[in-house]
Design a protein around this motif. Structure first.
Motif, PDB file in Angstrom:
ATOM      1  N   VAL A 195     -10.033 -11.847 -13.757  1.00 27.50           N
ATOM      2  CA  VAL A 195     -10.091 -11.412 -12.356  1.00 27.50           C
ATOM      3  C   VAL A 195      -8.773 -11.721 -11.646  1.00 27.50           C
ATOM      4  CG1 VAL A 195     -11.318 -11.661 -10.161  1.00 27.50           C
ATOM      5  CG2 VAL A 195     -12.607 -11.634 -12.319  1.00 27.50           C
ATOM      6  N   GLY A 196      -8.237 -12.907 -11.861  1.00 26.68           N
ATOM      7  CA  GLY A 196      -6.967 -13.261 -11.234  1.00 26.68           C
ATOM      8  C   GLY A 196      -5.827 -12.379 -11.708  1.00 26.68           C
ATOM      9  N   GLY A 197      -5.850 -12.026 -12.988  1.00 27.30           N
ATOM     10  CA  GLY A 197      -4.830 -11.129 -13.521  1.00 27.30           C
ATOM     11  C   GLY A 197      -4.891  -9.763 -12.864  1.00 27.30           C
ATOM     12  N   MET A 198      -6.102  -9.271 -12.644  1.00 32.39           N
ATOM     13  CA  MET A 198      -6.247  -7.972 -11.983  1.00 32.39           C
ATOM     14  C   MET A 198      -5.772  -8.037 -10.534  1.00 32.39           C
ATOM     15  SD  MET A 198      -9.808  -6.380 -13.427  1.00 32.39           S
ATOM     16  CE  MET A 198     -10.804  -7.762 -12.877  1.00 32.39           C
ATOM     17  N   ILE A 199      -6.066  -9.143  -9.858  1.00 34.08           N
ATOM     18  CA  ILE A 199      -5.607  -9.308  -8.474  1.00 34.08           C
ATOM     19  C   ILE A 199      -4.086  -9.322  -8.434  1.00 34.08           C
ATOM     20  CG2 ILE A 199      -5.528 -10.933  -6.538  1.00 34.08           C
ATOM     21  CD1 ILE A 199      -8.482 -11.651  -7.278  1.00 34.08           C
ATOM     22  N   ALA A 200      -3.469 -10.056  -9.354  1.00 29.90           N
ATOM     23  CA  ALA A 200      -1.999 -10.114  -9.402  1.00 29.90           C
ATOM     24  C   ALA A 200      -1.407  -8.740  -9.690  1.00 29.90           C
ATOM     25  CB  ALA A 200      -1.546 -11.125 -10.452  1.00 29.90           C
ATOM     26  N   ILE A 201      -1.993  -8.024 -10.647  1.00 25.28           N
ATOM     27  CA  ILE A 201      -1.480  -6.689 -10.979  1.00 25.28           C
ATOM     28  C   ILE A 201      -1.618  -5.746  -9.791  1.00 25.28           C
ATOM     29  CG2 ILE A 201      -2.076  -4.603 -12.296  1.00 25.28           C
ATOM     30  CD1 ILE A 201      -2.328  -6.333 -14.746  1.00 25.28           C
ATOM     31  N   ARG A 202      -2.783  -5.742  -9.163  1.00 18.00           N
ATOM     32  CA  ARG A 202      -3.044  -4.764  -8.106  1.00 18.00           C
ATOM     33  C   ARG A 202      -2.288  -5.070  -6.820  1.00 18.00           C
ATOM     34  NH1 ARG A 202      -2.659  -1.289  -5.349  1.00 18.00           N
ATOM     35  NH2 ARG A 202      -4.194   0.158  -4.538  1.00 18.00           N
ATOM     36  N   PHE A 203      -2.230  -6.338  -6.436  1.00 14.39           N
ATOM     37  CA  PHE A 203      -1.700  -6.654  -5.111  1.00 14.39           C
ATOM     38  C   PHE A 203      -0.291  -7.236  -5.119  1.00 14.39           C
ATOM     39  CE2 PHE A 203      -6.333  -6.687  -4.585  1.00 14.39           C
ATOM     40  CZ  PHE A 203      -6.427  -5.659  -3.666  1.00 14.39           C
ATOM     41  N   ALA A 204       0.265  -7.513  -6.279  1.00 19.74           N
ATOM     42  CA  ALA A 204       1.642  -8.011  -6.342  1.00 19.74           C
ATOM     43  C   ALA A 204       2.495  -7.085  -7.204  1.00 19.74           C
ATOM     44  CB  ALA A 204       1.672  -9.443  -6.884  1.00 19.74           C
ATOM     45  N   ILE A 205       2.155  -6.996  -8.458  1.00 20.56           N
ATOM     46  CA  ILE A 205       2.975  -6.222  -9.391  1.00 20.56           C
ATOM     47  C   ILE A 205       2.984  -4.738  -9.036  1.00 20.56           C
ATOM     48  CG2 ILE A 205       3.201  -5.521 -11.812  1.00 20.56           C
ATOM     49  CD1 ILE A 205       2.053  -8.348 -12.493  1.00 20.56           C
ATOM     50  N   HIS A 206       1.803  -4.176  -8.721  1.00 20.35           N
ATOM     51  CA  HIS A 206       1.718  -2.748  -8.394  1.00 20.35           C
ATOM     52  C   HIS A 206       2.658  -2.389  -7.240  1.00 20.35           C
ATOM     53  CE1 HIS A 206      -0.039   1.220  -7.781  1.00 20.35           C
ATOM     54  NE2 HIS A 206      -0.153   0.926  -6.506  1.00 20.35           N
ATOM     55  N   TYR A 207       2.630  -3.208  -6.190  1.00 24.47           N
ATOM     56  CA  TYR A 207       3.469  -2.900  -5.031  1.00 24.47           C
ATOM     57  C   TYR A 207       4.948  -3.116  -5.310  1.00 24.47           C
ATOM     58  CZ  TYR A 207      -0.739  -2.191  -2.342  1.00 24.47           C
ATOM     59  OH  TYR A 207      -1.930  -1.704  -1.890  1.00 24.47           O
ATOM     60  N   SER A 208       5.289  -4.100  -6.134  1.00 22.39           N
ATOM     61  CA  SER A 208       6.700  -4.309  -6.452  1.00 22.39           C
ATOM     62  C   SER A 208       7.240  -3.168  -7.309  1.00 22.39           C
ATOM     63  CB  SER A 208       6.922  -5.659  -7.139  1.00 22.39           C
ATOM     64  OG  SER A 208       6.398  -5.648  -8.441  1.00 22.39           O
ATOM     65  N   ILE A 209       6.407  -2.610  -8.154  1.00 21.04           N
ATOM     66  CA  ILE A 209       6.827  -1.485  -8.993  1.00 21.04           C
ATOM     67  C   ILE A 209       7.062  -0.234  -8.133  1.00 21.04           C
ATOM     68  CG2 ILE A 209       6.003   0.137 -10.761  1.00 21.04           C
ATOM     69  CD1 ILE A 209       4.948  -2.257 -12.288  1.00 21.04           C
ATOM     70  N   GLN A 210       6.345  -0.120  -7.029  1.00 26.54           N
ATOM     71  CA  GLN A 210       6.511   1.053  -6.165  1.00 26.54           C
ATOM     72  C   GLN A 210       7.922   1.135  -5.587  1.00 26.54           C
ATOM     73  OE1 GLN A 210       4.051   3.293  -6.435  1.00 26.54           O
ATOM     74  NE2 GLN A 210       3.248   1.664  -7.737  1.00 26.54           N
ATOM     75  N   ASP A 211       8.631   0.019  -5.549  1.00 26.00           N
ATOM     76  CA  ASP A 211      10.008   0.010  -5.043  1.00 26.00           C
ATOM     77  C   ASP A 211      11.010   0.606  -6.032  1.00 26.00           C
ATOM     78  OD1 ASP A 211       9.132  -1.179  -2.723  1.00 26.00           O
ATOM     79  OD2 ASP A 211       9.586  -3.216  -3.394  1.00 26.00           O
ATOM     80  N   ILE A 212      10.603   0.777  -7.271  1.00 31.11           N
ATOM     81  CA  ILE A 212      11.496   1.359  -8.282  1.00 31.11           C
ATOM     82  C   ILE A 212      11.594   2.862  -8.015  1.00 31.11           C
ATOM     83  CG2 ILE A 212      11.835   1.796 -10.754  1.00 31.11           C
ATOM     84  CD1 ILE A 212      10.202  -0.791 -11.283  1.00 31.11           C
ATOM     85  N   GLN A 213      12.819   3.346  -7.886  1.00 27.99           N
ATOM     86  CA  GLN A 213      13.034   4.754  -7.530  1.00 27.99           C
ATOM     87  C   GLN A 213      12.956   5.704  -8.720  1.00 27.99           C
ATOM     88  OE1 GLN A 213      13.143   5.609  -4.276  1.00 27.99           O
ATOM     89  NE2 GLN A 213      12.759   3.435  -4.002  1.00 27.99           N
ATOM     90  N   GLU A 214      13.396   5.269  -9.875  1.00 29.26           N
ATOM     91  CA  GLU A 214      13.432   6.121 -11.069  1.00 29.26           C
ATOM     92  C   GLU A 214      12.022   6.238 -11.658  1.00 29.26           C
ATOM     93  OE1 GLU A 214      14.230   8.517 -14.054  1.00 29.26           O
ATOM     94  OE2 GLU A 214      15.758   8.007 -12.554  1.00 29.26           O
ATOM     95  N   PRO A 215      11.405   7.446 -11.643  1.00 32.63           N
ATOM     96  CA  PRO A 215      10.026   7.614 -12.131  1.00 32.63           C
ATOM     97  C   PRO A 215       9.812   7.140 -13.568  1.00 32.63           C
ATOM     98  CG  PRO A 215      10.755   9.592 -10.995  1.00 32.63           C
ATOM     99  CD  PRO A 215      11.957   8.698 -11.123  1.00 32.63           C
ATOM    100  N   LYS A 216      10.772   7.415 -14.446  1.00 28.79           N
ATOM    101  CA  LYS A 216      10.610   7.010 -15.846  1.00 28.79           C
ATOM    102  C   LYS A 216      10.539   5.490 -15.961  1.00 28.79           C
ATOM    103  CE  LYS A 216      12.548   7.342 -20.468  1.00 28.79           C
ATOM    104  NZ  LYS A 216      13.608   7.833 -21.330  1.00 28.79           N
ATOM    105  N   ILE A 217      11.394   4.796 -15.254  1.00 31.77           N
ATOM    106  CA  ILE A 217      11.398   3.326 -15.303  1.00 31.77           C
ATOM    107  C   ILE A 217      10.118   2.774 -14.684  1.00 31.77           C
ATOM    108  CG2 ILE A 217      12.578   1.242 -14.475  1.00 31.77           C
ATOM    109  CD1 ILE A 217      15.211   2.879 -14.705  1.00 31.77           C
ATOM    110  N   LYS A 218       9.661   3.388 -13.600  1.00 30.58           N
ATOM    111  CA  LYS A 218       8.422   2.959 -12.943  1.00 30.58           C
ATOM    112  C   LYS A 218       7.242   3.073 -13.913  1.00 30.58           C
ATOM    113  CE  LYS A 218       7.768   4.247  -8.680  1.00 30.58           C
ATOM    114  NZ  LYS A 218       7.375   4.971  -7.451  1.00 30.58           N
ATOM    115  N   LEU A 219       7.148   4.196 -14.602  1.00 33.17           N
ATOM    116  CA  LEU A 219       6.067   4.388 -15.573  1.00 33.17           C
ATOM    117  C   LEU A 219       6.197   3.424 -16.748  1.00 33.17           C
ATOM    118  CD1 LEU A 219       5.894   8.290 -15.624  1.00 33.17           C
ATOM    119  CD2 LEU A 219       4.202   6.719 -14.641  1.00 33.17           C
TER     120      LEU A 219
END
Length: 159
Positions: free
Chosen positions: A24-48
């Motif tokens: 559960v904690g891993g999912m929270i970290a992925i959804r509310f921390a990692i997911h949003y930090s990845i959104q800052d990546i501009q290059e679509p290929k790198i983001k994926l």
């Protein structure tokens, strides 16, 4: 099984709880921390690519945790004779939630693997289509269910 639980109850309960926390904690970290930090990546290929890699690493951590939750739950249900207890309905509700979460996890795992294949074939649009519902629906659903299951677990231990 009773002797196993009597001799190692603290370890069994600890493994059960820490595995739930990891999942559960891993999912929270992925959804509310990692997911949003990845959104800052501009290059679509790198983001994926980063999303696929993060999910792969998450799966490596969570799959053993899911198996430990299942094994320790079986040990506790049998050893504590919860089938004959007034707590049986809470135990069934909790294990039903973990079962639903596991089905959702398998769906996430399958979608991630399909996305990986699309990514490897440079089909980034279909890759993104496979990944989008994971962050939008499946992980939030499993977070909610996991928090409820953890609460029910605390309720069971409190009695």
């Amino acid at each position: 099984m009773q002797t196993l639980f009597n001799n190692y109850s603290s370890i069994i309960v600890f493994l059960h709880v820490i595995s739930a926390v990891l999942w559960v904690g891993g999912m929270i970290a992925i959804r509310f921390a990692i997911h949003y930090s990845i959104q800052d990546i501009q290059e679509p290929k790198i983001k994926l690519e980063r999303t696929l890699e993060n999910l792969r690493r998450f799966f490596n951590m969570v799959i053993p945790a899911i198996l430990i939750i299942l094994l320790t739950a079986i040990i506790m249900i049998i050893s504590l004779n919860l089938k004959q207890s007034s707590l049986h309905s809470i135990a069934i509700a909790k294990e039903s939630i973990w079962t639903i979460m596991t089905i959702v996890f398998i769906t996430i795992y399958t979608k991630r693997n399909k996305a990986q294949k699309y990514f490897e074939n440079n089909d980034f649009d279909n890759c993104k289509k496979q990944l989008a519902p994971i962050a939008k629906y499946f992980i939030p659903l499993n977070i909610l269910l996991g928090v409820i299951a953890i609460y029910l677990g605390v309720t069971l231990r409190g009695f």
